[in-house]
Design a protein around this motif. Structure first.
Motif, PDB file in Angstrom:
ATOM      1  N   ARG A 105       0.827  -1.208   0.000  1.00 20.79           N
ATOM      2  CA  ARG A 105       0.000   0.000   0.000  1.00 20.79           C
ATOM      3  C   ARG A 105       0.867   1.267   0.000  1.00 20.79           C
ATOM      4  N   PHE A 112      -0.567   5.722  -7.101  1.00 24.24           N
ATOM      5  CA  PHE A 112      -1.930   6.217  -7.333  1.00 24.24           C
ATOM      6  C   PHE A 112      -1.918   7.742  -7.551  1.00 24.24           C
ATOM      7  N   TRP A 437     -19.263   0.217   5.269  1.00 22.84           N
ATOM      8  CA  TRP A 437     -19.000  -0.976   4.466  1.00 22.84           C
ATOM      9  C   TRP A 437     -20.185  -1.919   4.597  1.00 22.84           C
ATOM     10  N   ARG A 444     -10.789  -1.065  -0.111  1.00 22.51           N
ATOM     11  CA  ARG A 444     -10.534   0.348  -0.372  1.00 22.51           C
ATOM     12  C   ARG A 444     -10.288   0.608  -1.853  1.00 22.51           C
ATOM     13  N   ASP A 445     -10.977   1.603  -2.367  1.00 22.45           N
ATOM     14  CA  ASP A 445     -10.703   2.148  -3.688  1.00 22.45           C
ATOM     15  C   ASP A 445     -10.107   3.520  -3.408  1.00 22.45           C
ATOM     16  N   LEU A 446      -8.869   3.745  -3.819  1.00 22.73           N
ATOM     17  CA  LEU A 446      -8.168   4.954  -3.380  1.00 22.73           C
ATOM     18  C   LEU A 446      -8.769   6.237  -3.955  1.00 22.73           C
ATOM     19  N   ARG A 447      -9.720   6.096  -4.881  1.00 26.47           N
ATOM     20  CA  ARG A 447     -10.372   7.304  -5.423  1.00 26.47           C
ATOM     21  C   ARG A 447     -11.454   7.828  -4.496  1.00 26.47           C
ATOM     22  N   THR A 448     -11.899   7.026  -3.529  1.00 23.75           N
ATOM     23  CA  THR A 448     -13.080   7.406  -2.747  1.00 23.75           C
ATOM     24  C   THR A 448     -12.706   8.338  -1.590  1.00 23.75           C
ATOM     25  N   GLY A 463      -8.158  10.226  -3.334  1.00 23.28           N
ATOM     26  CA  GLY A 463      -8.499  10.723  -4.666  1.00 23.28           C
ATOM     27  C   GLY A 463      -8.397  12.233  -4.812  1.00 23.28           C
TER      28      GLY A 463
END
Ligand code: NDP
Length: 480
Positions: A105, A112, A437, A444-448, A463
């Motif tokens: 990560r 990312f 959740w 985890r979606d790192l854009r959120t 993000g």
């Protein structure tokens, strides 16, 4: 004994005071390296380096900045094994966890944001045939990033990556309790020739060097992850100086288990959510609410699984629970275990320090612990323990589940387990949390947007939210 160095203006340097603090490996309970006890003078030097580097760094094209960050992400991957070992030794977490979660990560965060910045665009607002507005999003300048000990490289990179990608220069401080991977990162920066002065890393005590970073007039924004009390203190210093503030703070996260959940999958996820990283993740579930119809069955199966979690040497394969991060933290967690007993809780498993033999005989280990029979108003259900201590209790209706879940000052992450889609959507809206959740945890979606409600924080990371935080918006209105 290895002496950790500060990283200022592209060089590894000793603290100006030449004073050092002990760094203890929690699994063996012994000092194994020394940490700079940095002071205001070191902050001055780091700020001066950042100030010098800023025009060049902020003036690079987005593609050039992105390429520097890509190189850094790749260099972390190239040294992943060494970093994972260092993280495990420094923090006490199982090596397997450091290998599969923390270090991957760390590089993913940097990669990312190296990509995200190339996709970051700002708005324009047309006023018909009168004028057009467009928003410039410019880097802020020098920013401070302060991170905690539970996921050291993971959370450190989560902050510095968007700050750097957006064109800022950074003065960063990892937790004094777990400085090693940030130090190794500075060595990596030196090795790959990361531009000098763009990232500066200072080690030492929060109330000393951390405070000096927050107070420095040239540090224009502070991104902080840590405890709620520290966050409040930082806000009290930064707010009157009108600094931008992002605060990711504590949690007391509920899991709501409904009778119509997928039993096995939920069981496995709840055990992981309760005890991953010895319960030292801000997102860990620490209050497990179970619908009464399956309460006994779920409780018994849960306790069986918890008993199977092997507490052991973090470096050994098969260890599920490593050491907690320090002796002081172990004593704090054991204090909460005593408190839970005093408050009338029934200890179903664990409830004491684990004494290992051999290499780890002086380590700071605690058996995963579960209490039942505590009220929502009891302190153990209200205060963040941040260790392997969980409470379980039954509920009778959706309304009661929401009331229990929302019934603390915190609002970081709630988890719902049910196969009823309508219920899940309804609960997601009613739960007063930054993250909900459903039938999963820590996906985890790192854009959120990432962050907490109520006393769990102010602002969102992740993000474009993070890129917005690390840039100053300027509206330009051009009359036709
Ligand atoms: P602390 O608040 O004690 O410390 C966090 C960081 O702040 C450390 O680097 C610390 O340095 C530094 N610090 C302490 N005092 C000051 C100060 N006066 N000025 C500036 N910096 C200071 O938290 P912990 O390290 O104990 O981390 C655990 C906490 O972090 C838990 O409450 C947990 O919930 C929270 N957390 C929140 C997350 C989220 O995303 N919401 C994620 C992970 C953790 P030093 O170590 O030297 O004291």
């Amino acid at each position: 004994m290895e002496k950790i160095a500060n990283y200022i203006d592209g060089a590894l340097v000793a603290p100006q005071s030449n004073e050092y603090l002990d760094n203890v490996a929690p699994a063996i309970g012994q000092v194994y390296s020394l940490i700079p006890d940095s002071t205001e003078q070191d902050v001055e030097a780091a700020v001066a380096a950042a100030e010098k580097a800023f025009p060049l760094w902020s003036g690079l094209s987005v593609d050039e900045r992105s390429a520097h960050l890509e190189r850094l992400a790749t260099a972390i991957e190239d040294q992943a094994d060494e970093l994972a070992m260092a993280e495990s030794v420094d923090n006490g977490k199982p090596l397997s966890l450091a290998k599969t979660v923390d270090i991957p990560r760390g590089s993913a965060n940097i990669r990312f944001f190296s990509h995200a910045i190339t996709q970051y665009a700002s708005e324009s607002h047309s006023m018909g045939d009168i004028a057009v507005n467009f928003t410039l999003r410019e880097p802020i300048g020098i920013v401070g990033c302060i991170s905690p000990w539970n996921l050291p490289l993971y959370l450190f990179t989560w902050k510095i990556a968007p700050a750097l990608a957006a064109g800022n220069c950074v003065v960063a401080k990892p937790s004094e309790v777990t400085p090693m991977t940030a130090y190794l990162l500075s060595k990596i920066c030196e090795k790959i020739g990361f531009p000098k002065g763009v990232l500066n890393i200072l080690h030492g005590l929060g109330h000393k060097v951390g405070n000096a970073i927050v107070s420095h007039p040239k540090v224009k924004a502070i991104s902080f992850t840590g405890g709620t009390a520290t966050g409040a203190h930082i806000a009290s210093i930064a707010a009157p100086k009108f600094k931008k503030l992002s605060l990711e703070l504590g949690g007391k996260n509920p899991a709501l288990v409904f009778a119509d959940c997928d039993f096995e999958e939920t069981l496995n996820t709840v055990v992981r959510a309760s005890f991953a990283n010895q319960g030292q993740i801000c997102l860990c579930s620490s209050r497990i609410y179970i619908e009464r119809a399956i309460y006994d069955k779920f409780r018994d199966a849960y306790i069986d699984k918890v008993k199977q979690l092997k507490v052991g040497d973090p470096l050994e394969e098969g260890t599920a629970q490593g050491a907690v991060v320090s002796e002081a933290h172990m004593n704090k967690v054991l204090g909460y275990i005593d408190l839970a007993k005093q408050e009338g809780g029934k200890c179903l498993v664990g409830g004491e320090r684990a004494h290992l033999t051999g290499r780890c005989e002086n380590g700071f280990f605690i058996y995963p612990t579960v209490f039942e029979g505590l009220k929502l108003s009891d302190r153990v259900n209200q205060e963040e323990v941040f260790g392997p201590v969980v409470t379980i209790q039954p509920f009778d209706s959706d309304e009661e589940a929401v009331e229990l879940a929302n019934g603390t000052e915190y609002g970081l992450a709630a988890t719902v387990y049910s196969s009823n889609v309508k219920r899940c959507h309804g609960l997601a809206r009613q739960l007063d949390f930054g993250i909900v959740w459903v039938n999963t945890w820590l996906l985890r979606d790192l854009r959120t947007p990432f962050g907490g409600a109520k006393s769990s924080g102010v602002g969102r990371e992740g993000g474009f939210e993070a890129l917005k935080f690390f840039t100053e918006a300027k509206n330009v209105c051009v009359k036709y």
